[in-house]
Design a protein around this motif. Structure first.
Motif, PDB file in Angstrom:
ATOM      1  N   SER A   1      62.086 -29.643  -8.476  1.00  0.00           N
ATOM      2  CA  SER A   1      61.228 -28.828  -9.331  1.00  0.00           C
ATOM      3  C   SER A   1      61.107 -29.426 -10.725  1.00  0.00           C
ATOM      4  CB  SER A   1      61.775 -27.402  -9.416  1.00  0.00           C
ATOM      5  OG  SER A   1      61.711 -26.752  -8.156  1.00  0.00           O
ATOM      6  N   SER A   2      62.209 -29.947 -11.257  1.00  0.00           N
ATOM      7  CA  SER A   2      62.165 -30.531 -12.599  1.00  0.00           C
ATOM      8  C   SER A   2      61.298 -31.786 -12.627  1.00  0.00           C
ATOM      9  CB  SER A   2      63.581 -30.869 -13.081  1.00  0.00           C
ATOM     10  OG  SER A   2      64.157 -31.904 -12.302  1.00  0.00           O
ATOM     11  N   GLN A   3      61.189 -32.466 -11.477  1.00  0.00           N
ATOM     12  CA  GLN A   3      60.338 -33.650 -11.374  1.00  0.00           C
ATOM     13  C   GLN A   3      58.894 -33.299 -11.002  1.00  0.00           C
ATOM     14  OE1 GLN A   3      62.181 -36.777  -8.838  1.00  0.00           O
ATOM     15  NE2 GLN A   3      64.079 -35.629  -9.073  1.00  0.00           N
ATOM     16  N   ARG A   4      58.613 -32.016 -10.847  1.00  0.00           N
ATOM     17  CA  ARG A   4      57.283 -31.519 -10.482  1.00  0.00           C
ATOM     18  C   ARG A   4      56.826 -32.032  -9.115  1.00  0.00           C
ATOM     19  NH1 ARG A   4      53.565 -31.462 -16.005  1.00  0.00           N
ATOM     20  NH2 ARG A   4      55.049 -30.299 -17.288  1.00  0.00           N
ATOM     21  N   ARG A   5      57.768 -32.262  -8.220  1.00  0.00           N
ATOM     22  CA  ARG A   5      57.429 -32.694  -6.857  1.00  0.00           C
ATOM     23  C   ARG A   5      57.544 -31.486  -5.928  1.00  0.00           C
ATOM     24  NH1 ARG A   5      60.857 -37.988  -5.671  1.00  0.00           N
ATOM     25  NH2 ARG A   5      59.243 -38.273  -4.087  1.00  0.00           N
ATOM     26  N   TYR A   6      56.778 -30.466  -6.264  1.00  0.00           N
ATOM     27  CA  TYR A   6      56.895 -29.184  -5.580  1.00  0.00           C
ATOM     28  C   TYR A   6      56.512 -29.259  -4.103  1.00  0.00           C
ATOM     29  CZ  TYR A   6      56.636 -27.986 -10.544  1.00  0.00           C
ATOM     30  OH  TYR A   6      56.843 -27.931 -11.897  1.00  0.00           O
ATOM     31  N   PHE A   7      55.692 -30.241  -3.749  1.00  0.00           N
ATOM     32  CA  PHE A   7      55.259 -30.361  -2.356  1.00  0.00           C
ATOM     33  C   PHE A   7      56.408 -30.715  -1.420  1.00  0.00           C
ATOM     34  CE2 PHE A   7      54.830 -34.428  -4.452  1.00  0.00           C
ATOM     35  CZ  PHE A   7      55.355 -35.333  -3.543  1.00  0.00           C
TER      36      PHE A   7
ATOM     37  N   ARG B   1      56.042 -22.544 -10.139  1.00  0.00           N
ATOM     38  CA  ARG B   1      55.706 -23.598 -11.100  1.00  0.00           C
ATOM     39  C   ARG B   1      54.671 -24.567 -10.537  1.00  0.00           C
ATOM     40  NH1 ARG B   1      61.794 -24.501 -13.607  1.00  0.00           N
ATOM     41  NH2 ARG B   1      61.390 -23.302 -15.507  1.00  0.00           N
ATOM     42  N   GLY B   2      54.696 -24.747  -9.237  1.00  0.00           N
ATOM     43  CA  GLY B   2      53.741 -25.656  -8.613  1.00  0.00           C
ATOM     44  C   GLY B   2      52.481 -24.982  -8.124  1.00  0.00           C
ATOM     45  N   SER B   3      52.365 -23.673  -8.348  1.00  0.00           N
ATOM     46  CA  SER B   3      51.193 -22.899  -7.900  1.00  0.00           C
ATOM     47  C   SER B   3      50.947 -23.081  -6.409  1.00  0.00           C
ATOM     48  CB  SER B   3      49.940 -23.321  -8.702  1.00  0.00           C
ATOM     49  OG  SER B   3      50.140 -23.152 -10.074  1.00  0.00           O
ATOM     50  N   ARG B   4      52.000 -22.987  -5.631  1.00  0.00           N
ATOM     51  CA  ARG B   4      51.912 -23.181  -4.178  1.00  0.00           C
ATOM     52  C   ARG B   4      52.087 -21.824  -3.483  1.00  0.00           C
ATOM     53  NH1 ARG B   4      51.877 -28.451  -2.844  1.00  0.00           N
ATOM     54  NH2 ARG B   4      52.523 -28.042  -0.706  1.00  0.00           N
ATOM     55  N   LEU B   5      50.977 -21.105  -3.381  1.00  0.00           N
ATOM     56  CA  LEU B   5      51.002 -19.729  -2.897  1.00  0.00           C
ATOM     57  C   LEU B   5      51.472 -19.630  -1.448  1.00  0.00           C
ATOM     58  CD1 LEU B   5      50.344 -16.812  -3.682  1.00  0.00           C
ATOM     59  CD2 LEU B   5      48.023 -17.176  -2.850  1.00  0.00           C
TER      60      LEU B   5
ATOM     61  N   THR C   1      52.996 -16.179  -9.189  1.00  0.00           N
ATOM     62  CA  THR C   1      52.378 -17.231  -8.381  1.00  0.00           C
ATOM     63  C   THR C   1      50.969 -16.832  -7.961  1.00  0.00           C
ATOM     64  OG1 THR C   1      54.571 -17.805  -7.526  1.00  0.00           O
ATOM     65  CG2 THR C   1      52.678 -18.726  -6.363  1.00  0.00           C
ATOM     66  N   CYS C   2      50.808 -15.575  -7.575  1.00  0.00           N
ATOM     67  CA  CYS C   2      49.470 -15.084  -7.217  1.00  0.00           C
ATOM     68  C   CYS C   2      48.511 -15.237  -8.393  1.00  0.00           C
ATOM     69  CB  CYS C   2      49.540 -13.619  -6.792  1.00  0.00           C
ATOM     70  SG  CYS C   2      50.442 -13.330  -5.249  1.00  0.00           S
TER      71      CYS C   2
ATOM     72  N   TYR D   1      54.003 -15.495 -17.317  1.00  0.00           N
ATOM     73  CA  TYR D   1      52.773 -14.707 -17.459  1.00  0.00           C
ATOM     74  C   TYR D   1      51.519 -15.573 -17.420  1.00  0.00           C
ATOM     75  CZ  TYR D   1      56.173 -11.247 -19.092  1.00  0.00           C
ATOM     76  OH  TYR D   1      57.247 -10.390 -19.194  1.00  0.00           O
ATOM     77  N   ASN D   2      51.695 -16.862 -17.138  1.00  0.00           N
ATOM     78  CA  ASN D   2      50.546 -17.767 -16.986  1.00  0.00           C
ATOM     79  C   ASN D   2      49.714 -17.857 -18.267  1.00  0.00           C
ATOM     80  OD1 ASN D   2      48.995 -19.606 -15.539  1.00  0.00           O
ATOM     81  ND2 ASN D   2      47.645 -18.034 -14.698  1.00  0.00           N
ATOM     82  N   MET D   3      50.402 -17.979 -19.401  1.00  0.00           N
ATOM     83  CA  MET D   3      49.717 -18.132 -20.678  1.00  0.00           C
ATOM     84  C   MET D   3      49.151 -19.552 -20.824  1.00  0.00           C
ATOM     85  SD  MET D   3      49.879 -15.281 -22.516  1.00  0.00           S
ATOM     86  CE  MET D   3      49.441 -14.492 -20.958  1.00  0.00           C
ATOM     87  N   PRO D   4      48.087 -19.734 -21.603  1.00  0.00           N
ATOM     88  CA  PRO D   4      47.528 -21.081 -21.814  1.00  0.00           C
ATOM     89  C   PRO D   4      48.534 -22.051 -22.433  1.00  0.00           C
ATOM     90  CG  PRO D   4      46.007 -19.391 -22.600  1.00  0.00           C
ATOM     91  CD  PRO D   4      47.281 -18.699 -22.275  1.00  0.00           C
ATOM     92  N   THR D   5      49.527 -21.510 -23.130  1.00  0.00           N
ATOM     93  CA  THR D   5      50.518 -22.348 -23.815  1.00  0.00           C
ATOM     94  C   THR D   5      51.733 -22.668 -22.951  1.00  0.00           C
ATOM     95  OG1 THR D   5      51.437 -20.300 -24.728  1.00  0.00           O
ATOM     96  CG2 THR D   5      49.903 -21.536 -26.120  1.00  0.00           C
ATOM     97  N   ALA D   6      51.716 -22.279 -21.687  1.00  0.00           N
ATOM     98  CA  ALA D   6      52.914 -22.388 -20.846  1.00  0.00           C
ATOM     99  C   ALA D   6      53.523 -23.781 -20.844  1.00  0.00           C
ATOM    100  CB  ALA D   6      52.576 -21.957 -19.419  1.00  0.00           C
ATOM    101  N   GLU D   7      52.702 -24.817 -20.723  1.00  0.00           N
ATOM    102  CA  GLU D   7      53.261 -26.165 -20.612  1.00  0.00           C
ATOM    103  C   GLU D   7      53.662 -26.759 -21.958  1.00  0.00           C
ATOM    104  OE1 GLU D   7      50.540 -29.597 -20.050  1.00  0.00           O
ATOM    105  OE2 GLU D   7      49.064 -28.041 -19.528  1.00  0.00           O
TER     106      GLU D   7
END
Length: 455
Positions: A62-68, A98-102, A130-131, A247-253
């Protein structure tokens, strides 16, 4: 013999990214059986031997953003005969959020329930979030009803997650129903609620004439919100997940990004400036700047980025560049995000002046030792490759910058760049085309696509 054939077949064929677990495990089991020291060979080839180690692997992925890869790790855990704990499911579902993988999020929820583990409040909040990231408000409401069915009482944080999930889809009817429900349950609106209401206005389809006026009005109304409501709506014990991310804010990242100064007291302004930039409404952006000044507050880096984006995407290169230069001359720490915003915005419309400005900014950025990350470089290459006329110099420059640091762009970016080169009728033996073609070919093969003919 069956195990040997499957293992041999797996070693001969390319394995598409994402579904590698079975063959990987078959290879692991087979080689461990034929090795001189089975236990030693198994230990050497297994990347995890117990639940604790698997949980560490999930966190690392997850920390490497390899959510797949999360489903693969889970499959390996099952094949190793290990029973996932609630903590492991927390890590898995947080990774899918975090990966938006519903689809993966609902898979892990179903796996939990099949093992007799009912998701707790934190996990239900993750699922609702996530939804929202996937703009699936109906599924978010289903999750909300499910948690009540299982006796999991929603808290203020749950309502804010749900409100923002519905706002992401521009479902004003649902958003207002949630606001009424919150009020009935004694939950006060906080800054994330007002931000969600602003996002809802921006996402409504179709956009109405009074959309911007309502956004400005919400910013004014929000000045009366009380910080006392935060304790009820933002119990920030979410395993390292920021409220902005949840909360999926625009500033999240940007919340914990090094080199980015983000004033978290300006959350509502962040949502408003971001919305006006998306709507390309210069007048509203300038109104917000005046409101910010009257409140005695100073624009942080994120707001400066949104002001630049609004000007540039509206075709006003002069004001966009002026905003960038004023920040650089202010003595505040420069950041690569400002450079990238200027470059991306300058390329809108692919005007000759805009493309020249983009390339000049790239050169200036490089000279100051700011380097593109794989994600930033890929996004810019994808945008630059859409240029249909001109010398394609900006795309070539971005490609060369990335390759000089041995960075391979994503497949969509490489594909767009490759097609852009082909459209210019470059000879097949051109060194650049040959190099790009080979990388494009390798990426397609790695992801399971058909091999691209390069001759």
């Amino acid at each position: 013999m069956v195990w040997f054939c499957l293992t041999l077949l797996g070693s001969m064929l390319p394995i598409p990214a994402g579904r590698t677990s079975l063959l990987r495990v078959l290879r692991r089991r087979h080689f461990s059986q034929i090795a001189a020291s089975p236990s030693e060979e198994l230990s050497r080839r297994n990347y995890a031997n117990n639940i604790s180690e698997y949980n560490t692997v999930v966190t690392s992925i997850s920390s490497q953003r390899r959510y797949f890869l999360l489903r693969d790790v889970y499959d390996d855990m099952m094949l190793d005969g290990l029973q996932p704990t609630r903590d492991v499911f927390h890590s898995l579902i947080m990774g899918t959020m975090r990966g938006s993988r519903l689809q993966d999020a609902f898979f892990f929820r179903d796996q939990m329930k099949s093992m007799g583990l009912i998701p707790d409040l934190a996990l239900y909040n993750f699922l609702i979030s996530t939804c929202g990231k996937c703009k699936s408000s109906d599924r978010a409401i289903q999750i909300f009803e499910e948690m009540k069915k299982y006796g999991v009482k929603p808290n203020g944080q749950t309502y804010v997650c749900l409100l923002n999930a519905c706002a992401a889809g521009g479902r004003s009817d649902q958003v207002m129903a949630i606001v009424r429900d919150m009020t009935a349950n004694g939950v006060a609106l906080n800054k994330f609620c007002y931000s969600g209401l602003i996002i809802d206005q921006k996402n409504k389809i179709p956009t109405t004439d009074d959309t911007v006026a309502k956004i400005i009005e919400l910013v004014e109304q929000s000045k009366g919100w009380s910080a006392e409501g935060v304790a009820n709506t933002a119990e920030n014990s979410m395993l390292g997940v920021s409220e902005e991310e949840l909360y999926n804010m625009p500033t999240a990242e940007y919340v914990f990004r090094r080199g980015i100064f983000l004033n978290r007291q300006l959350t509502i302004y962040h949502a408003a400036f971001h919305a006006c930039a998306d709507l390309r409404n210069v007048a509203a952006t300038e109104t917000l700047l005046e409101m910010l000044k009257n409140d005695g507050k100073t624009a942080d880096v994120f707001i400066v980025m949104q002001v630049m984006r609004c000007y540039l995407h509206s075709g006003d290169l002069d004001k966009g560049l002026k905003t960038f230069e004023e920040y650089m001359e202010s003595g505040k720490p420069p950041t690569i995000d400002l450079y990238v915003t200027l470059i991306e915005g300058a390329m809108v419309g692919y005007t000759p002046r805009g493309m020249d400005l983009a390339q000049e900014t790239l050169t200036n950025m490089n000279s100051r030792n700011f380097f593109l990350s794989p994600r930033m470089g890929s996004d810019l290459l994808l945008a630059a490759s859409g240029e249909k006329t001109g010398g394609f110099t900006t795309a070539n420059y971005i490609w060369d910058m990335m390759r000089a640091r041995k960075i391979t762009p994503t497949l969509p970016a490489v594909e767009a760049y490759y097609k852009g080169l082909k459209d210019r009728e470059i000879p097949e033996d051109d060194p650049r085309l040959f190099s790009v073609s080979k990388i494009y070919d390798d990426l397609r093969l790695r992801t399971g696509g058909p091999r691209q003919r390069t001759t």
